[in-house]
Design a protein around this motif. Structure first.
Motif, short mmCIF file in Angstrom:
data_model
loop_
_atom_site.label_atom_id
_atom_site.label_comp_id
_atom_site.label_asym_id
_atom_site.label_seq_id
_atom_site.Cartn_x
_atom_site.Cartn_y
_atom_site.Cartn_z
N UNK A 1 0.83 -1.21 0.00
CA UNK A 1 0.00 0.00 0.00
C UNK A 1 0.87 1.26 0.00
N UNK A 2 0.32 2.39 -0.47
CA UNK A 2 1.09 3.63 -0.37
C UNK A 2 1.32 3.98 1.10
N UNK A 3 2.41 4.66 1.38
CA UNK A 3 2.76 4.99 2.78
C UNK A 3 3.21 6.44 2.89
N UNK B 1 -3.09 8.68 4.82
CA UNK B 1 -2.31 7.46 4.97
C UNK B 1 -2.10 7.09 6.44
N UNK C 1 6.50 3.64 11.67
CA UNK C 1 6.04 3.34 10.30
C UNK C 1 6.82 4.08 9.23
N UNK D 1 9.24 4.05 6.08
CA UNK D 1 9.67 3.07 5.07
C UNK D 1 11.19 2.95 4.92
#
Lengths: 586, 199
Positions: free
Chosen positions: A336-338, A369, A548, A550
Motif C-alpha cells: 500500500x502507499x505509505x 495514509x 512506520x 519506510x
C-alpha cells in the motif's frame, strides 16, 4: 505538428488553441495537470483557486465579462462547485465557458466513484466526452464554440484513463478571439427570482434546440461494421469496444453526452440485430435508450463498479476467446502507499497513537495514509473539510452518550484554505470541545506539489502574500492560549501541545508546521542529513518500527536505515530507548 | 531472440511495474517516444496520484499500426519489465505465454513487511526462472549504484528492454537527454549502455 500527449495536456492545448483567456482550478487527481499545462501558455491568465466553487465562479465571471474561460476539477470537486454551475446554466455565457470534470472510475485516488454525467441533466449544461488525447484537444476547442453558440456552460467530462493515457495528437495554432464586448444586462446576469423565472424557459428552449442538433453534431457518429452487433458507447469504453470487436460490430460513438441524440439512437438501433450499451459506471445512456422503448443490453452484463477494460468486454462479447498466462503460486506481500521517509505528518500521528481514548476525524490529503498500520489512528474520512466539521458532530454525539473520548480533527494547509476555515468558525461559534490539528506542510502535497495561499507563490510562480494560518485561527476566535505552533519533527514539543489540547474544554488548535520532505529545496537542504543505527547499542527491540517509516527495516536480523531515502528527521532517534540511532551530517 | 518477428501489424503490449518513486513513468515515456519515432501508433496508460507514495505502480504501453485501447489484458504483454522482484510476481499474469520477463534483482520491503505483519518471499527469482522460459535477470540497482546513483536503475532496465525489443536502431541517447536535466545525462547514458550489455 504531432506529439504524444496525455489527455490533460491535450485539453490544455485545446483551450490554448481555442483562444481561452482565463483558467482556474483547485488541484485534484486526475485533473491537476490540466491547469499545470495551461500555466505554460502565457497567453492565458491562470490561477489556483482555494476551492472548486471559487474556481468556477472566477471562470464564470470571466466568461460573463467576455473572455473564453475554463475551469477544471476532479469529480468530487464538482459537488463543491455545483452551486455556481446550476445558476450559470441560467445566466448563460458571454465568452465560452468550459468546465472540465475528471471522474475516477476504479477509485485510483478518490473517496467515491460518482458518475458526473448526471450533473449535466441536473444542472442543464451541455456535456461532451472525448475518447483519446486527440479528441481531448478537438473537443475542448469545440466546447468553447458550442458554449457561445448555445449560450450555455459546457461540461467536458473525462475519466482517469483519458486524463492519464498518452496518445498521438495533431496540434494546430491559436485562434486569438480576444475578449468579447461586455454590456450590462441585469435580466440575464442577475439571477433574482423575477429574472431567473424568465431565464428558466430560455434554458429549456436552448436545450430543445441543442437536443435537435445532437442528431447532426459531428461529435456523435455512426461507424457501420457488421450489423449483427451494435454498440452505443462513449469515452474510453469506445476504445475498449473497438479493441475487442474491431469491424465485427457497428458503433454509435457518442461525443455529446447531454443532450443525447434521440433520432440518431433510433436510426442506429433499427439498423443492428443485437444492441449493447457499453459505458463505465452508471447506466446513464442505457436508461435513456430504454426510455425510448428500445431494447438493449447494458448493466445486466457489464459492471457498474470499477473501470471497464478490454478483458471485461471480451468475456461478454467474445466468450469463446481464451487467455493463457503464467501463475506462480506464491504468497506475496501487499504494497500500500505509505507516508514517505521524513514525512512531517508522522510525528503528529505517532503522538496521537499514544492516546487510547481519542477519536481522529481525518481529511483528504497525504495524511489520509495515517489510516494504515502501524499508525492507524484515523476514524473517519469523508470529504474536504469534514476533518473539522465531522469532528464537531462526533464530539457532540459522544458528549450526549457520556463518552469522554477526545476528538481531534486533522487536515492539511491546502485543505484548511479549501474548506476548513468555515468549519473552524463553526467549531468556535458552537463552542465545540474538539481539538483541531492543521498539518501545515507548506504545499498541496498529495496531488504533486501545487502552490496554495500559504506558500507565497502563485500557479505561475509569481510571489504573492503568504496567508498566515495562525492569524486566521486567531481571527475566527480561537483564544491565544489555545493555539500552539509546533515542529512535528520535535516529539517533545508535539507531545506537550497534544497533551494541552487533550485537556482543553474549548476549541484548541495545533498548527504542525514543517515543509513536506519531498519539496525540492527541502530535499537539497537535507541531502546530507541521515540517521544511522549504531549496531553496538541496538537491541533490535523494534521500537523504531512503530513510527512506520519506510526507510527503517529489520533485515537479516539487524535493524537498518536506508541511507538513500532517510532525510535525518530524527523521529526514530527520539523514540529509541537505547541511544542506538545517531544522526550524521549538518 | 524471444521477441523476434514482432514487427507486424499486430498490436504489441509492454508493461512496466515497480514501486512508486523508482522511475517507471519516465522510463515508459522515453520508450513510448522511441516507438513513436519508429513510426508506430502508440498508446500509454499510467496511474499517478496516491499510488506514488511508495505503492505498487504500473505503466502500460501498446503499439502497432493502429491502437485503440491503452489497457493491457491478462496474458497479453509481450514484455514485462519488473523494477522489483515482488512486483514481477504481482503482475506476472499479464505476461503472454512465451513473452519476455526482465526482472531487476532488487528488493524493496513494503511497510507491512517492515512492520513484520507480512513476509517478503524467499527464492522469488529461482521460482520465476523455473516458470518463465524467457527471463532476463539484471542487477539494475547494483549497476546503477556502482555508476554513482541508484536512481539510474531505470535506465539500465530501459537499455535491456530496447535491446530485447530489437529497437536499438534509434538514437536513444538523444531521447534520454531530452527527458533529463543535463547534470544527470552522463550517469543515465552510462546506465542505459550497461543495460544494453546485460540483456
Amino acid at each position: 505538428m504531432k506529439k504524444i500527449m496525455t489527455g490533460n495536456e491535450a485539453i490544455a492545448r485545446g483551450a490554448y488553441e481555442a483562444g481561452c483567456k482565463v483558467a482556474a482550478a483547485y488541484p485534484g487527481t486526475p485533473s491537476t495537470e490540466i491547469l499545470e499545462n495551461i500555466a505554460n501558455y502565457k497567453e492565458i491568465y491562470s490561477q489556483w483557486s482555494v476551492n472548486e466553487k471559487v474556481a468556477l465562479e472566477v471562470a464564470g465571471g470571466a466568461s460573463i465579462a467576455g473572455a473564453r474561460a475554463l475551469c477544471a476539477m476532479k469529480h468530487v470537486g464538482l459537488n463543491v462547485a455545483a452551486d455556481p454551475l446550476f445558476t450559470l446554466a441560467y445566466t448563460g455565457v458571454n465568452g465560452g465557458l468550459v468546465v472540465v470534470t475528471a471522474d475516477d472510475p476504479g477509485l485510483h485516488s478518490s473517496q467515491n466513484e460518482q458518475d458526473n454525467r448526471y450533473y449535466a441533466i441536473h444542472a442543464k449544461a451541455a456535456m461532451i466526452e472525448p475518447s483519446d488525447s486527440q479528441e481531448c484537444l478537438d473537443f475542448a476547442k469545440y466546447a468553447f464554440t458550442l458554449s457561445e453558440e448555445y449560450d450555455i456552460p459546457v461540461l467536458l467530462r473525462v475519466t482517469t484513463r483519458i486524463c492519464h493515457s498518452k496518445s498521438l495528437v495533431n496540434m494546430g495554432s491559436r485562434q486569438d478571439v480576444g475578449v468579447k464586448e461586455y454590456k450590462k444586462y441585469a435580466a440575464k446576469y442577475c439571477m433574482i427570482p423575477a429574472f431567473a423565472k424568465r431565464r428558466h424557459p430560455v434554458v429549456e428552449q436552448k436545450l430543445k434546440k441543442l437536443r435537435e442538433y445532437s442528431n447532426k453534431i459531428p461529435l456523435n457518429r455512426i461507424e457501420w461494421g457488421d450489423k449483427k452487433v451494435g454498440i452505443i458507447t462513449s469515452g474510453i469504453s469506445y476504445q475498449h469496444a473497438r479493441e475487442v470487436m474491431g469491424d465485427n460490430a457497428s458503433y454509435l460513438k457518442i461525443g455529446l453526452s447531454f443532450p443525447l441524440p434521440e433520432k440518431l439512437i433510433r436510426e442506429f438501433a433499427s439498423g443492428v440485430e443485437k444492441l449493447y450499451v457499453i459505458e463505465e459506471s452508471e447506466p446513464y445512456m442505457e436508461t435513456f435508450v430504454k426510455s425510448l422503448g428500445i431494447k438493449c443490453i447494458g448493466k445486466d452484463v457489464f459492471p457498474i463498479c470499477g473501470e471497464l477494460n478490454p478483458e471485461i468486454l471480451e468475456k461478454v462479447l467474445r466468450p469463446e476467446t481464451s487467455r493463457n498466462t503464467y501463475t506462480l503460486d506464491m504468497e506475496i506481500p501487499s504494497r500500500p502507499p505509505v507516508l514517505c521517509a521524513g514525512c512531517p505528518h508522522r510525528g503528529m500521528f505517532y503522538t496521537l497513537k499514544k492516546y487510547k481514548d481519542v477519536i481522529v476525524t481525518g481529511d483528504i490529503g497525504c495524511y489520509s495514509l495515517s489510516i494504515m498500520p502501524p499508525l492507524d489512528v484515523t476514524h473517519t474520512l469523508i470529504c474536504m473539510g469534514a476533518g473539522i466539521s465531522a469532528g464537531i458532530g462526533f464530539e457532540k454525539a459522544l458528549t450526549l452518550a457520556h463518552n469522554g473520548k477526545k476528538v481531534f480533527g486533522c487536515m492539511g494547509d491546502s485543505t484548511f484554505f479549501h474548506s476548513g476555515i468555515t468549519s473552524l468558525i463553526d467549531a468556535v461559534y458552537n463552542k465545540s470541545e474538539m481539538a483541531v490539528i492543521i498539518l501545515d506542510n507548506r504545499i498541496t502535497a498529495m496531488t504533486g506539489h501545487q502552490q496554495n495561499p500559504g506558500t507565497g507563490k502563485t500557479l505561475s510562480g509569481d510571489i504573492s502574500p503568504v496567508i498566515d494560518i495562525e492569524q486566521i485561527v486567531r481571527a475566527v476566535g480561537v483564544k491565544g492560549e489555545n493555539i500552539r505552533v509546533v515542529d512535528p519533527y520535535d516529539l517533545t514539543e508535539t507531545q506537550e501541545a497534544v497533551e494541552k489540547a487533550y485537556e482543553a474544554v474549548e476549541p484548541f488548535v495545533i498548527i504542525a508546521k514543517r515543509p513536506c520532505a519531498l519539496i525540492k529545496e527541502v530535499q537539497k537542504m537535507r541531502a546530507t542529513l541521515k540517521c544511522t543505527i549504531n549496531q553496538n547499542k541496538c537491541t533490535s527491540c523494534k521500537m523504531c518500527l512503530k513510527i512506520g517509516c519506510p526507510a527503517i527495516a529489520f533485515k537479516d536480523d539487524v535493524m537498518v536505515i536506508d541511507q538513500a531515502s532517510c532525510n535525518g528527521c530524527t523521529l526514530c532517534m527520539q523514540v529509541c530507548r537505547f541511544d542506538a540511532i545517531e544522526r550524521l551530517g549538518e | 531472440m524471444p521477441l523476434k518477428g514482432w514487427v507486424s501489424e499486430m498490436t504489441k503490449s509492454l508493461i512496466l511495474v515497480g514501486v512508486g518513486g523508482q522511475g517507471t513513468i519516465l522510463t515508459s515515456k522515453i520508450l513510448a517516444e522511441g516507438l513513436l519515432k519508429l513510426g508506430f501508433d502508440v498508446k500509454m496508460s499510467e496511474i499517478h496520484g496516491m499510488a506514488q507514495r511508495g505503492g505498487s505502480v504500473n505503466t502500460q504501453i501498446r503499439f502497432g499500426k493502429k491502437v485503440h485501447s491503452p489497457m493491457i489484458s491478462m496474458g497479453e504483454a509481450n514484455l514485462l519489465v519488473a523494477f522489483e522482484k515482488v512486483e514481477a510476481i504481482r503482475y506476472l499474469d499479464y505476461l503472454k505465454p512465451g513473452g519476455t520477463l526482465i526482472v531487476n534483482d532488487h528488493e524493496i520491503y513494503s511497510l507491512p513487511v517492515l512492520a513484520g505483519k507480512e513476509k517478503y518471499p524467499e527464492k522469488a527469482i529461482e521460482k520465476l526462472e523455473k516458470l518463465v522460459e524467457n527471463i532476463v535477470i539484471i542487477k539494475a540497482a547494483d549497476i546503477a549504484k556502482d555508476l554513482g546513483n541508484i536512481r539510474a536503475q531505470n535506465m539500465v532496465l530501459l537499455g535491456a528492454a530496447v535491446k530485447l525489443l530489437e529497437i536499438l536502431d534509434l538514437d536513444w541517447v538523444d531521447l534520454i537527454k531530452d527527458n533529463l536535466p543535463q547534470k544527470f545525462h552522463e550517469i543515465n547514458i552510462n546506465a542505459f549502455n550497461a543495460g544494453v550489455k546485460q540483456a
